[in-house]
Structures are given as C-alpha cells and as structure tokens.
Design a protein around this motif. Sequence first.
Motif, PDB file in Angstrom:
ATOM      1  N   GLY A 178       0.806  -1.217   0.000  1.00 23.69           N
ATOM      2  CA  GLY A 178       0.000   0.000   0.000  1.00 23.69           C
ATOM      3  C   GLY A 178       0.837   1.263   0.000  1.00 23.69           C
ATOM      4  N   MET A 179       1.970   1.249   0.718  1.00 26.37           N
ATOM      5  CA  MET A 179       2.865   2.409   0.749  1.00 26.37           C
ATOM      6  C   MET A 179       3.507   2.640  -0.622  1.00 26.37           C
ATOM      7  SD  MET A 179       4.523   1.615   4.486  1.00 26.37           S
ATOM      8  CE  MET A 179       5.790   2.876   4.446  1.00 26.37           C
ATOM      9  N   LYS A 180       3.889   1.552  -1.273  1.00 31.39           N
ATOM     10  CA  LYS A 180       4.454   1.678  -2.626  1.00 31.39           C
ATOM     11  C   LYS A 180       3.410   2.256  -3.588  1.00 31.39           C
ATOM     12  CE  LYS A 180       7.784  -2.113  -2.236  1.00 31.39           C
ATOM     13  NZ  LYS A 180       8.148  -3.491  -2.698  1.00 31.39           N
ATOM     14  N   HIS A 181       2.166   1.831  -3.391  1.00 29.72           N
ATOM     15  CA  HIS A 181       1.089   2.338  -4.243  1.00 29.72           C
ATOM     16  C   HIS A 181       0.932   3.840  -4.049  1.00 29.72           C
ATOM     17  CE1 HIS A 181      -2.574   1.728  -6.675  1.00 29.72           C
ATOM     18  NE2 HIS A 181      -3.082   2.704  -5.934  1.00 29.72           N
ATOM     19  N   ARG A 182       1.001   4.298  -2.813  1.00 28.78           N
ATOM     20  CA  ARG A 182       0.900   5.732  -2.533  1.00 28.78           C
ATOM     21  C   ARG A 182       2.071   6.497  -3.136  1.00 28.78           C
ATOM     22  NH1 ARG A 182       0.281   6.151   3.757  1.00 28.78           N
ATOM     23  NH2 ARG A 182       0.542   3.871   3.833  1.00 28.78           N
ATOM     24  N   LEU A 183       3.252   5.905  -3.078  1.00 24.97           N
ATOM     25  CA  LEU A 183       4.443   6.548  -3.648  1.00 24.97           C
ATOM     26  C   LEU A 183       4.316   6.664  -5.163  1.00 24.97           C
ATOM     27  CD1 LEU A 183       7.264   7.728  -3.244  1.00 24.97           C
ATOM     28  CD2 LEU A 183       8.181   5.385  -3.291  1.00 24.97           C
ATOM     29  N   THR A 184       3.820   5.609  -5.796  1.00 24.06           N
ATOM     30  CA  THR A 184       3.592   5.640  -7.247  1.00 24.06           C
ATOM     31  C   THR A 184       2.561   6.701  -7.608  1.00 24.06           C
ATOM     32  OG1 THR A 184       4.089   3.273  -7.408  1.00 24.06           O
ATOM     33  CG2 THR A 184       2.890   4.259  -9.243  1.00 24.06           C
ATOM     34  N   PHE A 185       1.531   6.813  -6.781  1.00 22.03           N
ATOM     35  CA  PHE A 185       0.458   7.789  -7.017  1.00 22.03           C
ATOM     36  C   PHE A 185       0.992   9.216  -7.005  1.00 22.03           C
ATOM     37  CE2 PHE A 185      -2.764  10.633  -5.162  1.00 22.03           C
ATOM     38  CZ  PHE A 185      -3.781  10.500  -6.085  1.00 22.03           C
ATOM     39  N   ILE A 186       1.746   9.585  -5.959  1.00 20.22           N
ATOM     40  CA  ILE A 186       2.240  10.972  -5.892  1.00 20.22           C
ATOM     41  C   ILE A 186       3.338  11.230  -6.914  1.00 20.22           C
ATOM     42  CG2 ILE A 186       1.535  11.417  -3.524  1.00 20.22           C
ATOM     43  CD1 ILE A 186       4.421  10.772  -2.652  1.00 20.22           C
ATOM     44  N   ARG A 187       4.068  10.186  -7.289  1.00 19.43           N
ATOM     45  CA  ARG A 187       5.094  10.366  -8.330  1.00 19.43           C
ATOM     46  C   ARG A 187       4.455  10.838  -9.627  1.00 19.43           C
ATOM     47  NH1 ARG A 187       8.250   5.114 -10.221  1.00 19.43           N
ATOM     48  NH2 ARG A 187       6.222   4.837 -11.248  1.00 19.43           N
ATOM     49  N   SER A 188       3.237  10.380  -9.891  1.00 18.53           N
ATOM     50  CA  SER A 188       2.551  10.772 -11.127  1.00 18.53           C
ATOM     51  C   SER A 188       2.126  12.240 -11.113  1.00 18.53           C
ATOM     52  CB  SER A 188       1.324   9.887 -11.349  1.00 18.53           C
ATOM     53  OG  SER A 188       0.314  10.152 -10.385  1.00 18.53           O
ATOM     54  N   MET A 189       2.221  12.892  -9.952  1.00 22.57           N
ATOM     55  CA  MET A 189       1.830  14.296  -9.824  1.00 22.57           C
ATOM     56  C   MET A 189       3.012  15.250  -9.912  1.00 22.57           C
ATOM     57  SD  MET A 189      -0.762  13.918  -6.552  1.00 22.57           S
ATOM     58  CE  MET A 189      -1.210  15.650  -6.600  1.00 22.57           C
ATOM     59  N   ILE A 190       4.220  14.724  -9.945  1.00 17.83           N
ATOM     60  CA  ILE A 190       5.400  15.554  -9.725  1.00 17.83           C
ATOM     61  C   ILE A 190       5.615  16.611 -10.810  1.00 17.83           C
ATOM     62  CG2 ILE A 190       7.155  14.144 -10.906  1.00 17.83           C
ATOM     63  CD1 ILE A 190       8.807  14.618  -8.180  1.00 17.83           C
ATOM     64  N   ASN A 191       5.136  16.366 -12.019  1.00 11.44           N
ATOM     65  CA  ASN A 191       5.313  17.317 -13.122  1.00 11.44           C
ATOM     66  C   ASN A 191       4.086  18.194 -13.340  1.00 11.44           C
ATOM     67  OD1 ASN A 191       4.127  14.793 -13.945  1.00 11.44           O
ATOM     68  ND2 ASN A 191       4.227  15.487 -16.071  1.00 11.44           N
ATOM     69  N   HIS A 192       3.191  18.258 -12.347  1.00 13.41           N
ATOM     70  CA  HIS A 192       1.957  19.054 -12.446  1.00 13.41           C
ATOM     71  C   HIS A 192       1.223  18.753 -13.765  1.00 13.41           C
ATOM     72  CE1 HIS A 192       3.361  21.395  -9.029  1.00 13.41           C
ATOM     73  NE2 HIS A 192       4.499  21.646  -9.663  1.00 13.41           N
ATOM     74  N   PRO A 193       0.828  17.500 -13.991  1.00 16.54           N
ATOM     75  CA  PRO A 193       0.250  17.116 -15.295  1.00 16.54           C
ATOM     76  C   PRO A 193      -1.089  17.794 -15.590  1.00 16.54           C
ATOM     77  CG  PRO A 193      -0.079  15.368 -13.676  1.00 16.54           C
ATOM     78  CD  PRO A 193       0.838  16.363 -13.042  1.00 16.54           C
ATOM     79  N   LYS A 194      -1.302  18.071 -16.866  1.00 13.37           N
ATOM     80  CA  LYS A 194      -2.605  18.560 -17.319  1.00 13.37           C
ATOM     81  C   LYS A 194      -3.565  17.382 -17.502  1.00 13.37           C
ATOM     82  CE  LYS A 194      -0.431  22.259 -20.019  1.00 13.37           C
ATOM     83  NZ  LYS A 194      -0.197  22.770 -21.402  1.00 13.37           N
ATOM     84  N   MET A 195      -2.982  16.243 -17.916  1.00 14.47           N
ATOM     85  CA  MET A 195      -3.748  15.021 -18.166  1.00 14.47           C
ATOM     86  C   MET A 195      -3.195  13.942 -17.242  1.00 14.47           C
ATOM     87  SD  MET A 195      -6.136  13.693 -20.198  1.00 14.47           S
ATOM     88  CE  MET A 195      -6.768  12.478 -19.037  1.00 14.47           C
ATOM     89  N   TRP A 196      -4.069  13.421 -16.380  1.00 14.34           N
ATOM     90  CA  TRP A 196      -3.627  12.517 -15.317  1.00 14.34           C
ATOM     91  C   TRP A 196      -4.263  11.152 -15.499  1.00 14.34           C
ATOM     92  CZ3 TRP A 196      -4.920  13.570  -9.470  1.00 14.34           C
ATOM     93  CH2 TRP A 196      -3.984  12.937  -8.653  1.00 14.34           C
ATOM     94  N   PHE A 197      -3.433  10.120 -15.686  1.00 13.70           N
ATOM     95  CA  PHE A 197      -3.906   8.750 -15.879  1.00 13.70           C
ATOM     96  C   PHE A 197      -3.758   7.967 -14.578  1.00 13.70           C
ATOM     97  CE2 PHE A 197      -2.722  10.188 -20.111  1.00 13.70           C
ATOM     98  CZ  PHE A 197      -3.779   9.731 -20.885  1.00 13.70           C
ATOM     99  N   LEU A 198      -4.861   7.436 -14.080  1.00 18.86           N
ATOM    100  CA  LEU A 198      -4.858   6.712 -12.813  1.00 18.86           C
ATOM    101  C   LEU A 198      -5.448   5.320 -13.007  1.00 18.86           C
ATOM    102  CD1 LEU A 198      -6.183   9.574 -10.501  1.00 18.86           C
ATOM    103  CD2 LEU A 198      -3.787   8.909 -10.895  1.00 18.86           C
ATOM    104  N   ASP A 199      -4.625   4.311 -12.768  1.00 20.01           N
ATOM    105  CA  ASP A 199      -5.051   2.922 -12.914  1.00 20.01           C
ATOM    106  C   ASP A 199      -5.341   2.355 -11.525  1.00 20.01           C
ATOM    107  OD1 ASP A 199      -5.533   0.387 -13.893  1.00 20.01           O
ATOM    108  OD2 ASP A 199      -3.416  -0.121 -14.166  1.00 20.01           O
ATOM    109  N   GLU A 200      -6.622   2.111 -11.222  1.00 19.06           N
ATOM    110  CA  GLU A 200      -7.038   1.585  -9.918  1.00 19.06           C
ATOM    111  C   GLU A 200      -6.385   2.374  -8.772  1.00 19.06           C
ATOM    112  OE1 GLU A 200      -9.352  -0.512  -9.697  1.00 19.06           O
ATOM    113  OE2 GLU A 200      -9.367  -1.779 -11.484  1.00 19.06           O
ATOM    114  N   PRO A 201      -6.672   3.663  -8.648  1.00 22.71           N
ATOM    115  CA  PRO A 201      -5.939   4.527  -7.709  1.00 22.71           C
ATOM    116  C   PRO A 201      -6.101   4.193  -6.238  1.00 22.71           C
ATOM    117  CG  PRO A 201      -7.842   5.675  -8.605  1.00 22.71           C
ATOM    118  CD  PRO A 201      -7.694   4.410  -9.401  1.00 22.71           C
ATOM    119  N   THR A 202      -7.162   3.469  -5.847  1.00 25.60           N
ATOM    120  CA  THR A 202      -7.352   3.171  -4.426  1.00 25.60           C
ATOM    121  C   THR A 202      -7.175   1.690  -4.091  1.00 25.60           C
ATOM    122  OG1 THR A 202      -9.754   2.914  -4.718  1.00 25.60           O
ATOM    123  CG2 THR A 202      -8.942   5.114  -4.151  1.00 25.60           C
TER     124      THR A 202
END
Length: 290
Positions: free
Chosen positions: A134-158
């Motif tokens: 679960g912690m790795k999943h959270r780390l992957t989730f916030i990593r996807s935000m690091i470049n302030h994306p305009k288009m955000w792809f989330l695969d099974e985010p929870t």
Amino acid sequence: MINVKNLYHSYNKDDKYALKDVSFEVKEGEVFGCLGPSGAGKSTIMGILTGLLQLQQGEVSVVGYNVKKIKSKMFNDIGVSFEQSNVYSKMTAKENLDFYGKLFDVETADSKALLEMVGLGDKADVKAGEFSKGMKHRLTFIRSMINHPKMWFLDEPTTGLDPAIAADIKDIIKEQQRKGVTVFLTTHNMYIADELCDRVAFIVDGEIRLIDSPKNLKLKYGEKLVDVEYRADGETFKEKLSTTEKKDKQRLVEIVENHEIVTMHTKEATLEEIFIKVTGKGLSHDEAVS
C-alpha cells in the motif's frame, strides 16, 4: 484532451483483439472513468494512451499529440500511476521522487510536500524496498503528480489502500480536478467511479458497451424504490415498493396514512448493479492491504 476513434489492438497481431472498435473522447477538466472487470481491456487502453503500447489501428490523440508519432514533450503534460507499483527499491521515497522529477523539462513539485500529502512524510528517508504494498502504491500515485500534469492517468488509484487513505486519495483527485486537471481513471470499483467520475464507459471483452454520466445511467437503468419500515398491531414490518408503479404508490400512501412509520429510505441502483444489468458481467473487488 483525449480523442479515440476506431481503436483496435491485438497482442498477437492477429484477429484476436484485446480492443475492438473503441471510440470515445475525454473533455478538458472532467474525470472520465473506464470501468470493467479484470481483463476487459482497461489497461490496454491506458497503455496505448500513455505510449507504452504501440498504436496498431485507429486514431488516438492525447493533449493534442498524435500517439502514432509521440513527441517527448507530451510526457511533460501527462502523469501516469499504474496499479502495479514500479518504484526503485534501493532508493528512498524522496530519492525516488527527486530522480523521477529530473526526467521532465518543466517545473516539478516539492517531493516532501507530496509525501506529506499521502501520509508518507516520516518515510522520506526510508528505502522503498522496505515499504508495504500500500505504501508503494501511494508513492507511485504521488510520483505521477510531480510534473503538475494537465492530463492525469490513474489505474485503480485506491486498490490495496485502507479506507482512510483511500478517502485521502479521492480528496486529492477531486482537488486536482478543481484546479483544472483532466483525469482518465480505470477501475473495477463502481463505488469509486460513482463518487469521482463525471462520465463513465462500461467496457467488456475489449468493447465499450455504453458511455454516460453515473446520474443518467441510474435514471435510465435503475429502479426507483423506497424501503419503508412501519409498525402495525404492535409488530414491525418492512416493505420495498416502487415509486413509479401505480399499485406500489397506492400501497405506500396506505401505509403512511394508517401506520406509524419507523424508517423510510429511497433506494437507487448502484453503478455495479447497472453494469451487471447492461453487460451481464460481474465485478470483483480487492481487499485493502494499506
């Protein structure tokens, strides 16, 4: 932000298609959900949209870029969080984020602030290999935000998160949408989709069966029911009645006028019930592992 027309994909490059004639568009600023059971084709769509899988047949554009001829600049505008975490186990949480941030040509978010956002602030200097799933999943989730994306792809985010952390993740997604971020979300969790998505696409066996808002789907396919609990002759009774059938409406009036009402609740169909009704397919759910 996304435009897909007549998309086909075969992993063996034969006539056994994982995706068949898929077409849809995602409008700027909306949360669009691609919903279906495991193996339905959700991850294949996401792989093509994010450039991980080569476009074989059809037309696909993402944030104005033709994915047939992907340019590196596109990756400055998109963020991707996959269900299967792929962090560097020998790096700390902060090192993972800082290293990833260096891959972009745009201003990136503060790694410590991102870690605090998902309750990992005190784990910044801990190696990711020591993290739970679960912690790795959270780390992957916030990593996807690091470049302030305009288009955000989330695969099974929870997936794999306990309810409290999952609630935090949902709040973050809502906040990003308020800031104008467009979200493409894949899930088999209909409750998450109902709460977050402006529109959803039901996908089964590589084909999209329908696209609409959760509200419209409930109005179109869901029965309008009321659960009423009342007391009569010293006993408590329960009945489930339709609010559209004449006979049931008359019965409800009769109960209200002649008996003491204990509880009364309207009931609408869930997205999962509608999905099963429309597609004939069921959905499974993962257990939380935080």
